[in-house]
Design a protein around this motif. Sequence first.
Motif, PDB file in Angstrom:
ATOM      1  N   ARG A 152      24.924 -33.552  52.843  1.00 20.60           N
ATOM      2  CA  ARG A 152      25.270 -34.878  53.382  1.00 20.60           C
ATOM      3  C   ARG A 152      24.066 -35.792  53.185  1.00 20.60           C
ATOM      4  NH1 ARG A 152      30.758 -34.459  54.421  1.00 20.60           N
ATOM      5  NH2 ARG A 152      31.112 -32.316  55.030  1.00 20.60           N
ATOM      6  N   TYR A 174      41.890 -33.443  58.961  1.00 24.17           N
ATOM      7  CA  TYR A 174      40.969 -34.576  58.870  1.00 24.17           C
ATOM      8  C   TYR A 174      41.670 -35.839  58.393  1.00 24.17           C
ATOM      9  CZ  TYR A 174      36.855 -31.747  59.882  1.00 24.17           C
ATOM     10  OH  TYR A 174      35.913 -30.962  60.512  1.00 24.17           O
ATOM     11  N   TYR A 206      39.038 -37.838  55.718  1.00 18.56           N
ATOM     12  CA  TYR A 206      39.134 -37.517  54.295  1.00 18.56           C
ATOM     13  C   TYR A 206      40.503 -37.989  53.813  1.00 18.56           C
ATOM     14  CZ  TYR A 206      35.126 -34.447  55.199  1.00 18.56           C
ATOM     15  OH  TYR A 206      33.894 -33.954  55.556  1.00 18.56           O
ATOM     16  N   TRP A 225      35.559 -31.459  65.699  1.00 19.87           N
ATOM     17  CA  TRP A 225      34.311 -31.276  64.949  1.00 19.87           C
ATOM     18  C   TRP A 225      33.430 -32.479  65.185  1.00 19.87           C
ATOM     19  CZ3 TRP A 225      32.801 -26.850  63.209  1.00 19.87           C
ATOM     20  CH2 TRP A 225      31.775 -26.774  62.266  1.00 19.87           C
ATOM     21  N   ASN A 256      37.295 -19.305  57.927  1.00 24.10           N
ATOM     22  CA  ASN A 256      37.446 -20.759  58.008  1.00 24.10           C
ATOM     23  C   ASN A 256      37.797 -21.360  56.658  1.00 24.10           C
ATOM     24  OD1 ASN A 256      36.814 -23.422  59.528  1.00 24.10           O
ATOM     25  ND2 ASN A 256      35.647 -23.599  57.614  1.00 24.10           N
ATOM     26  N   GLU A 257      38.905 -22.078  56.608  1.00 25.66           N
ATOM     27  CA  GLU A 257      39.322 -22.868  55.445  1.00 25.66           C
ATOM     28  C   GLU A 257      39.238 -22.079  54.140  1.00 25.66           C
ATOM     29  OE1 GLU A 257      37.409 -26.662  55.278  1.00 25.66           O
ATOM     30  OE2 GLU A 257      38.499 -27.364  57.038  1.00 25.66           O
ATOM     31  N   GLU A 270      39.621 -27.956  64.206  1.00 26.22           N
ATOM     32  CA  GLU A 270      38.720 -29.050  63.818  1.00 26.22           C
ATOM     33  C   GLU A 270      39.523 -30.320  63.607  1.00 26.22           C
ATOM     34  OE1 GLU A 270      36.162 -28.432  60.359  1.00 26.22           O
ATOM     35  OE2 GLU A 270      35.830 -26.345  60.999  1.00 26.22           O
ATOM     36  N   LYS A 285      29.238 -35.929  62.156  1.00 26.98           N
ATOM     37  CA  LYS A 285      30.496 -35.905  62.919  1.00 26.98           C
ATOM     38  C   LYS A 285      30.282 -35.539  64.386  1.00 26.98           C
ATOM     39  CE  LYS A 285      33.327 -35.173  58.861  1.00 26.98           C
ATOM     40  NZ  LYS A 285      32.287 -34.668  57.920  1.00 26.98           N
ATOM     41  N   HIS A 333      29.899 -21.427  62.618  1.00 28.07           N
ATOM     42  CA  HIS A 333      30.892 -20.772  61.799  1.00 28.07           C
ATOM     43  C   HIS A 333      30.513 -19.299  61.631  1.00 28.07           C
ATOM     44  CE1 HIS A 333      33.477 -23.950  60.334  1.00 28.07           C
ATOM     45  NE2 HIS A 333      32.482 -24.668  59.898  1.00 28.07           N
ATOM     46  N   ASN A 337      25.069 -33.843  58.983  1.00 30.09           N
ATOM     47  CA  ASN A 337      26.495 -34.130  59.108  1.00 30.09           C
ATOM     48  C   ASN A 337      26.636 -34.905  60.416  1.00 30.09           C
ATOM     49  OD1 ASN A 337      29.258 -33.861  59.996  1.00 30.09           O
ATOM     50  ND2 ASN A 337      29.554 -32.263  58.461  1.00 30.09           N
ATOM     51  N   TYR A 378      33.995 -18.033  54.674  1.00 31.43           N
ATOM     52  CA  TYR A 378      34.058 -19.500  54.606  1.00 31.43           C
ATOM     53  C   TYR A 378      34.361 -19.925  53.184  1.00 31.43           C
ATOM     54  CZ  TYR A 378      32.092 -24.225  55.657  1.00 31.43           C
ATOM     55  OH  TYR A 378      31.879 -25.568  55.856  1.00 31.43           O
ATOM     56  N   ASP A 429      28.619 -26.051  54.598  1.00 28.88           N
ATOM     57  CA  ASP A 429      28.286 -27.401  55.063  1.00 28.88           C
ATOM     58  C   ASP A 429      27.314 -27.293  56.236  1.00 28.88           C
ATOM     59  OD1 ASP A 429      28.277 -30.156  55.306  1.00 28.88           O
ATOM     60  OD2 ASP A 429      30.092 -30.225  56.516  1.00 28.88           O
TER      61      ASP A 429
HETATM   62  C1  GCB Z   1      35.409 -28.547  57.658  1.00 29.47           C
HETATM   63  C2  GCB Z   1      34.547 -27.359  57.758  1.00 29.47           C
HETATM   64  C3  GCB Z   1      33.221 -27.667  58.430  1.00 29.47           C
HETATM   65  C4  GCB Z   1      32.682 -28.979  57.876  1.00 29.47           C
HETATM   66  C5  GCB Z   1      33.652 -30.085  58.227  1.00 29.47           C
HETATM   67  C6  GCB Z   1      33.240 -31.448  57.651  1.00 29.47           C
HETATM   68  O1  GCB Z   1      36.580 -28.472  57.532  1.00 29.47           O
HETATM   69  O2  GCB Z   1      35.166 -26.285  58.395  1.00 29.47           O
HETATM   70  O3  GCB Z   1      32.344 -26.619  58.206  1.00 29.47           O
HETATM   71  O4  GCB Z   1      31.406 -29.249  58.359  1.00 29.47           O
HETATM   72  O5  GCB Z   1      34.901 -29.782  57.679  1.00 29.47           O
HETATM   73  O6  GCB Z   1      32.429 -32.120  58.264  1.00 29.47           O
HETATM   74  O7  GCB Z   1      33.760 -31.809  56.608  1.00 29.47           O
END
Ligand code: GCB
Length: 640
Positions: free
Chosen positions: A602, A517, A521, A592, A456-457, A546, A613, A393, A611, A418, A222
């Motif tokens: 995006r 999130y 989400y 984040w 990560n994730e 995050e 956020k 990341h 992005n 990742y 991302d």
């Molecule tokens: C996450 C990821 C990050 C994304 C973020 C998002 O969980 O670790 O890399 O950019 O969400 O904005 O969805």
Amino acid sequence: MVKTTGEEIVMRRNRPVFASIIATLMLAATPLYAAPASPADNAAYAALVPAYVLVNADRREGVSLSGPWHYSVDPYRDGQADFLGRPFKVSQTRGADINVEQASRDNPNALYEYDLGRAPLADIPGSWIGYDPQLRYYNGLMWYQKRFDAPAADGKRIFLRFGAADYRATVYLNGQVIGEHEGGFTPFAFDVTDKLRAKDNNLVVAVDSTRTPDTIPPTVTDWETYGGITRDVTLVTTPQTYIDDDFIRLTKDGRIAADVALEGADKADQAVEVSVPALKLMLKGTTGADGRVSLSAKAPAGLKRWSPDTPTLYDVRVTAGADSLSDRIGFRTIEVKGSQIILNGKPLFLRGISLHEEEFGPDPSRRITPEASRALLTEIKTGLHGNFVRLAHYPHSEVTTRMADELGLLVWSEIPVYWSANFTRPETLQAAQKMIAENILRDRNRAAVVIWSVGNETPISDARNHFLGTLAQEAHDLDGSRLISAALNTATSNGPNDISIKDPLAAYLDVIGINTYNGWYGNGTLEDVRKTVWHSDYDKPMIFSEFGAGAKYGYHDPAQQHRFSEDYQASYYKATLEMADHIPFLAGMSPWILKDFRSPRRQNTWQQGWNRKGLLSETGQRKQAFFVLGDYYQKKAGEK
Ligand code: GCB
């Protein structure tokens, strides 16, 4: 599903023995990884650590090769193979030592389909996105060329060092391949002492930014790829036998310890001195046959410990034979006790934010200068009242970790393992192992860095557990003085508003990072978020590595609170912070994210390749949520 109440959480926190029995049983049931032998005694490690650490290279004597370089795009990789895909000999590649202009004049019958010497110029370092915006979505091979005169060797060694080239680099010097490197975010160096000529050296670098399912990171992320030579290129000079590595720190039992490793023909039996003049501290010793020595002494009583509030750095000098290095080093300890993170013996809450390596501006190109880094980190330190930054990341520039040392910001440093990384492929694991070694060896003298994160994730599987477990073990072997973590998104919902951490990897981490999130989400409301209760089976600190919500700067919608409005983002932050306040084992957070950042995935009306956020727009304008978090952190800072 059994539900757990808040009181039970507190009880569990007080039952570390129980927690550790569970952890032991889990380990017995699912062996995560076979611990590799230690770096010192395992030849297999040799392949995983860089040939030359060149510790502190950014402060050594040298000549910068940054500045204008020619670049030439090669989407079909014609510079490496013929039209049937048959690989060229080196002398047929674009890395051949040819001046095409001259060669074409000398032989009018010769045909060259390229001419690096007359290709356009780019200011290196920086991604090609910066000098050729049409290449924003280009992922592939790029040729770079630089001609230069060599510095006088005067009996010294000369290394060619790259701060980073994203993702894979093949380096040709005067028509020879001098080496390759995989991984877009860590430094690498080659000894070029015998390969340089006095005048007009021809340095060609083939940088391939292509990601595959087997690379680290894999194809889909991302964030923007930012291919190219993205950090400084330097010719570093050292004596023939030189200090390749040192690791200088305050130990938990109050000693200043220094491990020093020399490289070169005379590395054995060398006298080594490590001094901290301001503390009147001098450590002395002699290297063994392997060129290494470990020294330590009780820390002087007058030592001022480094912390975000008092980021004291000391001049430290290491001398060995003809070589001498000077660095600025802070001394502090970091450890965990139950669910607390302890800095210099005192618990602290990590008031953080995540950050991508992207400077402010409408057209960033990942050129991280000290000014760019200072501007970003100052927004965290002063604007948000933060004490912590998650450098997501992937390893960020050493400019940033030095700036964090200077400004007083604790750092989470991570490698780009990742999402869907290929956990079953041994070569992918090796690439990740090399990356984490390169990252740790570059930055383990930075007091600011307190956490090494291994991924990560990543979805739970035996292969993933083995992969990340191996990295966690390696990170611990290379640096037992810091904490190991990973950002997990594997918390399990026990029903509405009730979440447990259920990831076997957690047993192997010092700090559990959780990305959450809810409220952005999925379908949960902010009311659900506020009421959510968290449980952990581990008597360990958890941090929210995050949480976040998107907002376009300037889009206000106080009544409707639509997604992507500043208002919704601010409400989301308020709800999530309220939830956070009810988690007894929460030891910090890095929401984040500080700033809107480029992401090809995006593309809605509000995002258009970014992005959103960020708490700041891409040019640094503060959104409402910035103030929500800033106020929260200011209060937390006052609670100390
Ligand atoms: C996450 C990821 C990050 C994304 C973020 C998002 O969980 O670790 O890399 O950019 O969400 O904005 O969805």
